[in-house]
Structure formats: structure tokens, C-alpha cells
Design a protein around this motif. Sequence first.
Motif, PDB file in Angstrom:
ATOM      1  N   GLU A 380       0.811  -1.213   0.000  1.00  0.00           N
ATOM      2  CA  GLU A 380       0.000   0.000   0.000  1.00  0.00           C
ATOM      3  C   GLU A 380       0.849   1.271   0.000  1.00  0.00           C
ATOM      4  O   GLU A 380       0.336   2.357  -0.301  1.00  0.00           O
ATOM      5  CB  GLU A 380      -0.935   0.015   1.212  1.00  0.00           C
ATOM      6  N   TYR A 381       2.136   1.160   0.348  1.00  0.00           N
ATOM      7  CA  TYR A 381       2.991   2.347   0.374  1.00  0.00           C
ATOM      8  C   TYR A 381       3.192   2.953  -1.013  1.00  0.00           C
ATOM      9  O   TYR A 381       3.659   4.086  -1.136  1.00  0.00           O
ATOM     10  CB  TYR A 381       4.340   2.031   1.027  1.00  0.00           C
ATOM     11  N   SER A 382       2.830   2.227  -2.068  1.00  0.00           N
ATOM     12  CA  SER A 382       2.920   2.778  -3.419  1.00  0.00           C
ATOM     13  C   SER A 382       1.622   3.473  -3.833  1.00  0.00           C
ATOM     14  O   SER A 382       1.560   4.068  -4.916  1.00  0.00           O
ATOM     15  CB  SER A 382       3.243   1.664  -4.421  1.00  0.00           C
ATOM     16  N   GLN A 383       0.587   3.425  -2.997  1.00  0.00           N
ATOM     17  CA  GLN A 383      -0.700   4.017  -3.331  1.00  0.00           C
ATOM     18  C   GLN A 383      -0.680   5.538  -3.141  1.00  0.00           C
ATOM     19  O   GLN A 383       0.137   6.086  -2.399  1.00  0.00           O
ATOM     20  CB  GLN A 383      -1.802   3.423  -2.450  1.00  0.00           C
ATOM     21  N   ARG A 384      -1.615   6.211  -3.790  1.00  0.00           N
ATOM     22  CA  ARG A 384      -1.745   7.655  -3.647  1.00  0.00           C
ATOM     23  C   ARG A 384      -2.243   7.980  -2.238  1.00  0.00           C
ATOM     24  O   ARG A 384      -3.177   7.391  -1.735  1.00  0.00           O
ATOM     25  CB  ARG A 384      -2.723   8.176  -4.690  1.00  0.00           C
ATOM     26  N   LEU A 385      -1.601   8.970  -1.606  1.00  0.00           N
ATOM     27  CA  LEU A 385      -1.990   9.386  -0.263  1.00  0.00           C
ATOM     28  C   LEU A 385      -3.120  10.402  -0.288  1.00  0.00           C
ATOM     29  O   LEU A 385      -3.933  10.455   0.624  1.00  0.00           O
ATOM     30  CB  LEU A 385      -0.793   9.994   0.473  1.00  0.00           C
ATOM     31  N   PHE A 386      -3.133  11.257  -1.317  1.00  0.00           N
ATOM     32  CA  PHE A 386      -4.134  12.338  -1.367  1.00  0.00           C
ATOM     33  C   PHE A 386      -4.370  12.736  -2.820  1.00  0.00           C
ATOM     34  O   PHE A 386      -3.423  12.881  -3.575  1.00  0.00           O
ATOM     35  CB  PHE A 386      -3.628  13.548  -0.568  1.00  0.00           C
ATOM     36  N   ARG A 387      -5.641  12.888  -3.167  1.00  0.00           N
ATOM     37  CA  ARG A 387      -5.989  13.339  -4.510  1.00  0.00           C
ATOM     38  C   ARG A 387      -6.130  14.865  -4.477  1.00  0.00           C
ATOM     39  O   ARG A 387      -6.941  15.420  -3.714  1.00  0.00           O
ATOM     40  CB  ARG A 387      -7.310  12.726  -4.959  1.00  0.00           C
ATOM     41  N   LEU A 388      -5.340  15.561  -5.266  1.00  0.00           N
ATOM     42  CA  LEU A 388      -5.387  17.016  -5.297  1.00  0.00           C
ATOM     43  C   LEU A 388      -6.726  17.495  -5.848  1.00  0.00           C
ATOM     44  O   LEU A 388      -7.329  16.853  -6.712  1.00  0.00           O
ATOM     45  CB  LEU A 388      -4.239  17.567  -6.136  1.00  0.00           C
ATOM     46  N   LEU A 389      -7.188  18.646  -5.339  1.00  0.00           N
ATOM     47  CA  LEU A 389      -8.533  19.117  -5.655  1.00  0.00           C
ATOM     48  C   LEU A 389      -8.551  20.086  -6.825  1.00  0.00           C
ATOM     49  O   LEU A 389      -9.483  20.117  -7.615  1.00  0.00           O
ATOM     50  CB  LEU A 389      -9.139  19.779  -4.411  1.00  0.00           C
ATOM     51  N   PHE A 390      -7.553  20.972  -6.926  1.00  0.00           N
ATOM     52  CA  PHE A 390      -7.523  21.969  -7.997  1.00  0.00           C
ATOM     53  C   PHE A 390      -6.157  21.933  -8.672  1.00  0.00           C
ATOM     54  O   PHE A 390      -5.177  21.637  -8.035  1.00  0.00           O
ATOM     55  CB  PHE A 390      -7.773  23.379  -7.447  1.00  0.00           C
TER      56      PHE A 390
END
Length: 390
Positions: A380-390
Motif C-alpha cells: 500500500e505504500y505505493s498508493q496515492r496518499l491524497f488526490r489534489l482538488l484543484f
Amino acid sequence: MTKAACRWASSQYNKGIIGTNRGQGWKIAKCDISHAKCSGISLGRNIVPTIDDDKVYPHRIKNNTIHDCGQTGIIGVEGNPSPIIEHNSIYNINVRQNLVSDDVSAINLSPAIGAKILRNCIHDCTRGIWLGGKVEDTQISRNVFYNNSLPDSFEVTNENREDLVAALGEDIEIKDSMGVTLIDNNFLLSDYALKLESKGVLLVHNLINGSVEWLSNTNVAENDPYYHRLYQQNAPESAPYDSSCFYNNVFIRKNLRSEMAKLIAFAHKQASEQPIDNHISDDNAAYVGLASGQRSYIPANKAGNIFMNDEQEDVKVAIDSSEDGVFLNSNICDYLNEDTSRVIAVGVTPETARDFDTDFLGKHREGISVTAGPFDTKEEYSQRLFRLLF
């Protein structure tokens, strides 16, 4: 919404680009809020409203981008009932350093009662989160913090070190916790990760790559892997929970830049000389899973943690941010073993205790053997931590 010259926000003057005044139940979502002279969003007012049906209607602050404000991204004072602050991108708060105090941070709540601070990305601010005034039934969960610190170029001298300490911030600072304040499944990656000036703070399944300062009734031990303890003088020896508690976290000691190391050492010395009042009253205890449906009391304030030292091991932790989102760039998986800890539960009795069995991505931790840190599996350490909003 941008460029508002609202002045210093506090309980006496609680204005921002958006201000709820004495209202409840506001929903602020999908906004781009920037360049406030002081605060982007202000919640509450010093006069608590009377509600006929005695219900509390929390403010919900979700999916916003809040940036380039002078004092705070979000500030809450009295009359700010149980806010839910979720999945916001908050950055560049107080970067000009023209305002200095505890009231400067990305999120600042005084008091913080029933607050939920979930899944936010907070970076490049003087301070990430400051909670005080009375902190009760509050949770900080599944957030990403990085680069919340002083700028890269500064020099510590005898003349300026007190001013620098006054401007020094952390990922999270907690004061006046009246019960268990939960900090779980977060990435705390700034130079000064934690400053816990109160008992009753429970940290579970975090990845901590920065300096830590916490209250204890035990004198500071040299080379303590849990970093710096604030010694409460003349305090009686007491139960392990009369302290902050650390379970199933991953600590990675950071090799700080030389001037920051000097400054934090001076900050620790100053803090150790200050008297600290604590009035915690809470009956919760921690338990460890033994087998299906069985739990055993933990008679210590630390268990199941993993400690790494980047001066002795070649551990690398960095953040990559792009249009695709925020990712962790790290070789931590080379040093981390899975399922070396036991699932932690917290509550009044073993039967009613709450299991910490959900990881950073919201996935269920199976069984009683779990992996320390925010993720249940190393992949899971290769997964995205946060999806940017703008």
C-alpha cells in the motif's frame, strides 16, 4: 474567494474570508479560498448559541483548497460545535512569518470538542494543527503532513533564538486534552512532527518522521528512541495512561538540518523549564488483541512500535506531488516487517473497547496481528496518499 483584509482572528474578533459567526450546520465545500490577510474560514463565536431542541449541528468543511493566508486556514473558537474538517488541501499558511502566536496554523481550534479532522493534506505551513482551550472527544485521522516548518535558510544566534522558537511550528500541537484525543493513521513528516503539552493523547498507527515532544512523569532518558519527554516536576508516579500513549506507530528519526537541530534543542530546553497544568479525567484504557473476541489490558504507555534511525540505516522518506496527487517516495518497505504488532482497542472495558482495525486507505486490518504504521500491507505504500482538488 480571495484577497480579504480581515484582521487578526480570535474569540473577540472571529472573521475570515468566510465567517459562520453564531451559526451552526454550515457546509463549506469545493471552494478555493486564498490570500486572506489573516484567516480563510472562521467557525463560531465566543457566545454559544442556544438551540431549542438541544441538538448540535456541526459545521462540515470538505473538499476545499485553502492557501496563502496570513494567520490560519481554518480557525474555530467558542460556539464552534463538533466541526468535521475532511479532505481539504491546505498549504502556504503564514509563510511570510509576519504573524506569530499559538493562533497561527493551518487548522486552529480552541476549544476542540467533538472535532473530526480527517483525510486532509497540510503542507508548507508554519504549523499544521493546533488544538487547545479544551480538547475533548477529538480525532485527527488519515491526514498527510509535510514541510510544515520554518523556511530553509535561517541561522540560530543567541540574539534571535527566542524569536525563532516563537515562530517555530509543528505538524500537530495539542494543549489541554481533557480526555482521550486520538491521532491515528497519519503521516507526520515535518522537522517538528509533534508537540504534546498535555496528557490524554493516544497515537496509534502513525508514521512519524520528525522531532517529538511529549509530556511524561519520567525524566528524559538519554538517546530515548521516543525523542524528548517533557518532565512534569513534582508529579506523582501514576498509571501509564496519565501520559500520552504510543501504540503500533513507525518512528523514523530524522537527520535534521543543523540550524533546525539547534533550534529544536533550545525549544525543548525552554519547554522543560515551564510548569504544565494537567487536569485529565478519563476512564479509557488500552487493550491488545489476544485471540478472536479476547483482549488483554496493556500496562504501559508504549507497545507495538517500530523505531528506525536514518543515521544508522539508509531510510528515505519524501513526498512526490504532481497533478496525479500526493505520493510517498520511500524505501521503508525494505526495513518494515508485516504483522509484527497486535491490534489495539481503546475503551472503558475490554468488551466495549473500540478496535483500531481500519488503515489509512480505509481498508480493514484482518485478524489480531497487524502491521505498525498507517498501512496494513507494505504494497500500500505505493498508493496515492491524497488526490489534489484543484
